[in-house]
Design an enzyme around this catalytic site. Structure first.
Site, PDB file in Angstrom:
ATOM      1  N   ARG A 106      14.229 -78.273 -91.224  1.00  0.00           N
ATOM      2  CA  ARG A 106      13.325 -77.340 -90.530  1.00  0.00           C
ATOM      3  C   ARG A 106      13.096 -76.044 -91.281  1.00  0.00           C
ATOM      4  O   ARG A 106      11.984 -75.537 -91.299  1.00  0.00           O
ATOM      5  CB  ARG A 106      13.779 -77.113 -89.084  1.00  0.00           C
ATOM      6  CG  ARG A 106      15.019 -76.337 -88.895  1.00  0.00           C
ATOM      7  CD  ARG A 106      15.744 -76.778 -87.646  1.00  0.00           C
ATOM      8  NE  ARG A 106      16.533 -77.965 -87.937  1.00  0.00           N
ATOM      9  CZ  ARG A 106      16.669 -79.000 -87.145  1.00  0.00           C
ATOM     10  NH1 ARG A 106      16.095 -79.024 -85.991  1.00  0.00           N
ATOM     11  NH2 ARG A 106      17.410 -80.024 -87.504  1.00  0.00           N
ATOM     12  N   THR A 107      14.132 -75.495 -91.893  1.00  0.00           N
ATOM     13  CA  THR A 107      13.946 -74.167 -92.488  1.00  0.00           C
ATOM     14  C   THR A 107      12.964 -74.215 -93.662  1.00  0.00           C
ATOM     15  O   THR A 107      12.039 -73.414 -93.757  1.00  0.00           O
ATOM     16  CB  THR A 107      15.297 -73.580 -92.926  1.00  0.00           C
ATOM     17  OG1 THR A 107      16.167 -73.579 -91.796  1.00  0.00           O
ATOM     18  CG2 THR A 107      15.154 -72.158 -93.428  1.00  0.00           C
ATOM     19  N   LYS A 167      20.725 -81.346-115.409  1.00  0.00           N
ATOM     20  CA  LYS A 167      20.935 -81.412-116.863  1.00  0.00           C
ATOM     21  C   LYS A 167      21.782 -80.236-117.323  1.00  0.00           C
ATOM     22  O   LYS A 167      21.855 -79.933-118.503  1.00  0.00           O
ATOM     23  CB  LYS A 167      19.584 -81.372-117.587  1.00  0.00           C
ATOM     24  CG  LYS A 167      18.655 -82.521-117.251  1.00  0.00           C
ATOM     25  CD  LYS A 167      17.342 -82.351-118.021  1.00  0.00           C
ATOM     26  CE  LYS A 167      16.304 -83.361-117.576  1.00  0.00           C
ATOM     27  NZ  LYS A 167      14.961 -82.992-118.050  1.00  0.00           N
ATOM     28  N   ARG A 181      18.012 -70.859-100.354  1.00  0.00           N
ATOM     29  CA  ARG A 181      19.172 -71.363 -99.605  1.00  0.00           C
ATOM     30  C   ARG A 181      20.216 -71.855-100.594  1.00  0.00           C
ATOM     31  O   ARG A 181      19.903 -72.623-101.513  1.00  0.00           O
ATOM     32  CB  ARG A 181      18.772 -72.501 -98.665  1.00  0.00           C
ATOM     33  CG  ARG A 181      20.003 -73.152 -98.045  1.00  0.00           C
ATOM     34  CD  ARG A 181      19.683 -74.072 -96.926  1.00  0.00           C
ATOM     35  NE  ARG A 181      19.320 -73.352 -95.738  1.00  0.00           N
ATOM     36  CZ  ARG A 181      19.225 -73.902 -94.524  1.00  0.00           C
ATOM     37  NH1 ARG A 181      19.469 -75.193 -94.376  1.00  0.00           N
ATOM     38  NH2 ARG A 181      18.897 -73.182 -93.478  1.00  0.00           N
ATOM     39  N   HIS A 234      21.655 -65.893 -92.101  1.00  0.00           N
ATOM     40  CA  HIS A 234      20.446 -66.717 -92.021  1.00  0.00           C
ATOM     41  C   HIS A 234      19.459 -65.869 -91.213  1.00  0.00           C
ATOM     42  O   HIS A 234      19.190 -66.138 -90.042  1.00  0.00           O
ATOM     43  CB  HIS A 234      20.799 -68.023 -91.298  1.00  0.00           C
ATOM     44  CG  HIS A 234      19.751 -69.081 -91.349  1.00  0.00           C
ATOM     45  ND1 HIS A 234      18.466 -68.869 -91.800  1.00  0.00           N
ATOM     46  CD2 HIS A 234      19.793 -70.384 -90.973  1.00  0.00           C
ATOM     47  CE1 HIS A 234      17.783 -70.005 -91.705  1.00  0.00           C
ATOM     48  NE2 HIS A 234      18.562 -70.933 -91.202  1.00  0.00           N
TER      49      HIS A 234
END
Ligand code: NCD
Length: 323
Positions: free
Chosen positions: A54-55, A82, A104, A132
Site C-alpha cells: 500500500r505505501t 551486483k 523505505r 512512518h
C-alpha cells in the site's frame, strides 16, 4: 519544510496544515478527472528496500494525481544485487534528475542520511522501527474526519494494541494523535513494548501515552481501537509464546467486539494478520455499532501523500485549483 523524516520534526501547526491541504486533495480526487497539473515538472522516485504494497502504490498514485513523473526503484531487481552501494544507487538516481525520493529501508536513520547525500527532497516511507510519518498523518486525518472533528481530537480515547516495540507506525501515529489532542494508551505485553519501558518507573520521555497490559480493562471505554501487526520480520527473538495466546489476550475477539462502545471505530495500518490481532469477521462490526475505518485509511493515504508531496515541492496553491 524541506524533507519529511519524522513527525517529531513537525509542530501542531505543520501537522494541521498538512491535514487541511489533504482536505483539498480529497476534493481533487472527487472530481470527474481526479488529476491536477501541480507537479507537472517534477520527478518522484520511490526507493523501496523493503516489501510494500500500500505505501509504495499510494505514493506513486499520489504523485501521478499531481501530474509528476514517477520512477520506481525496487531493490530486488537492481544493481544492489551486483554489490552497488546505497550511496552509489542514490547518486545514480539523483543524476537522473529526481526531485523527491520516497524511501523505505530497514535501517532507522537511512532517509535522514540521504538528505545529506543529494539535493533532492526526501520523504521517509518507513525506516526500521523508527518512523512512518505519512502513516501517522493519514491515521490522524482519517480519524478526525470520520469523527467530524476538524483538526481537533481532544477527549478522544485511543487504545493502540500490539507490537509497539517493532512498530514505526506506533511512533508516528502516537505523535500525530497526541498533537491533535487525543489520549493514547498503549496495550501490549511487556515484551512488545519498547525496551525503554521495561522496568521503568514512569513512561519514558518522548512517549505521550499511558500503558496497560490488559485490553479487557479498557475495551468498553475507548473511542478508537487501533490494532498493530506482529512484526515478525523485525524480531530477533521469541517475543510472544504463541500467536493463539497473543490473540486470546490482545486480539479483537467476538467477546471484546461485543463490549466496544457504540460509535467507536476500528483502525489498522495493514497488512492485517487475520485470526491473530483481528479474530472476528470484519463484516460483523456494524452489529455493536463499531465503524471499520481500515479501508478509509488506505483511501485517505493518497490524499495525505498528495498533500505531503505538494507541500514539499512548494508549488503555489493556485495550481491545485485549476482543472
Ligand atoms: C506498516 C509498515 O510497513 O510499517 N505498514 C504500512 O506501511 N501500512 C505496518 C506493518 O508493516 O505492519
Amino acid at each position: 519544510m524541506k524533507h519529511l523524516i519524522s513527525l517529531d520534526d513537525l509542530d501542531a501547526a505543520d501537522i494541521a496544515g498538512l491535514l487541511s491541504t489533504a482536505d483539498h486533495m480529497v476534493e481533487v480526487l472527487g472530481r470527474p478527472q481526479p488529476k491536477v497539473p501541480a507537479l507537472r515538472t517534477k520527478t518522484v522516485c520511490s526507493l523501496f528496500f523493503e516489501d510494500s504494497t500500500r505505501t509504495r502504490l499510494s505514493f506513486e498514485t499520489a504523485a501521478k494525481r499531481l501530474s509528476a513523473e514517477t520512477l520506481t526503484f525496487t531493490a530486488s531487481s537492481s544493481s544492489v544485487n551486483k554489490g552497488e552501494s546505497l550511496r552509489d544507487t542514490v547518486d545514480t538516481l539523483a543524476a537522473m534528475g529526481v526531485d523527491v525520493f520516497v524511501v523505505r529501508h530497514k535501517t532507522a536513520g537511512l532517509p535522514l542520511s540521504i538528505t545529506r547525500w543529494c539535493d533532492a527532497r526526501v520523504v521517509n516511507a518507513g525506516d526500521g522501527a523508527h518512523q512512518h510519518p505519512t502513516q501517522g498523518l493519514l491515521d490522524a486525518f482519517t480519524l478526525s474526519r470520520a469523527l467530524g472533528r476538524g483538526n481537533d481530537l481532544s477527549g478522544i480515547r485511543v487504545a493502540m494494541v500490539g507490537d509497539i516495540r517493532h512498530s514505526r507506525v506506533a511512533r508516528s501515529t502516537v505523535r500525530a494523535l497526541h498533537v491533535l489532542g487525543a489520549s493514547v494508551t498503549l496495550v501490549a505485553p511487556a515484551s512488545l513494548l519498547p525496551a525503554a519501558f521495561v522496568g521503568a518507573p514512569t513512561v519514558p520521555a518522548g512517549w505521550p501515552v499511558e500503558v496497560s497490559h490488559n485490553l479487557d480493562d479498557l475495551i468498553g471505554d475507548i473511542d478508537v481501537l487501533y490494532l498493530l501487526r506482529m512484526q515478525r520480520e523485525r524480531m530477533d527473538n521469541a517475543f510472544i509464546s504463541s500467536p493463539g495466546e497473543y490473540s486470546a489476550h490482545f486480539g479483537l475477539t467476538e467477546a471484546r467486539l461485543a463490549r466496544m462502545k457504540k460509535g467507536s471505530v476500528l483502525m489498522h495500518p495493514g497488512p492485517m494478520n487475520h485470526g491473530i490481532e483481528v479474530a472476528v469477521d470484519l463484516d460483523t462490526l456494524a452489529d455493536p455499532g463499531v465503524t471499520n475505518l481500515i479501508t478509509r485509511q488506505v483511501t485517505n493515504g493518497i490524499a495525505v501523500r498528495m498533500s505531503v508531496l505538494f507541500t514539499l515541492l512548494g508549488a503555489g496553491s493556485e495550481a491545485i485549483d485549476g482543472q
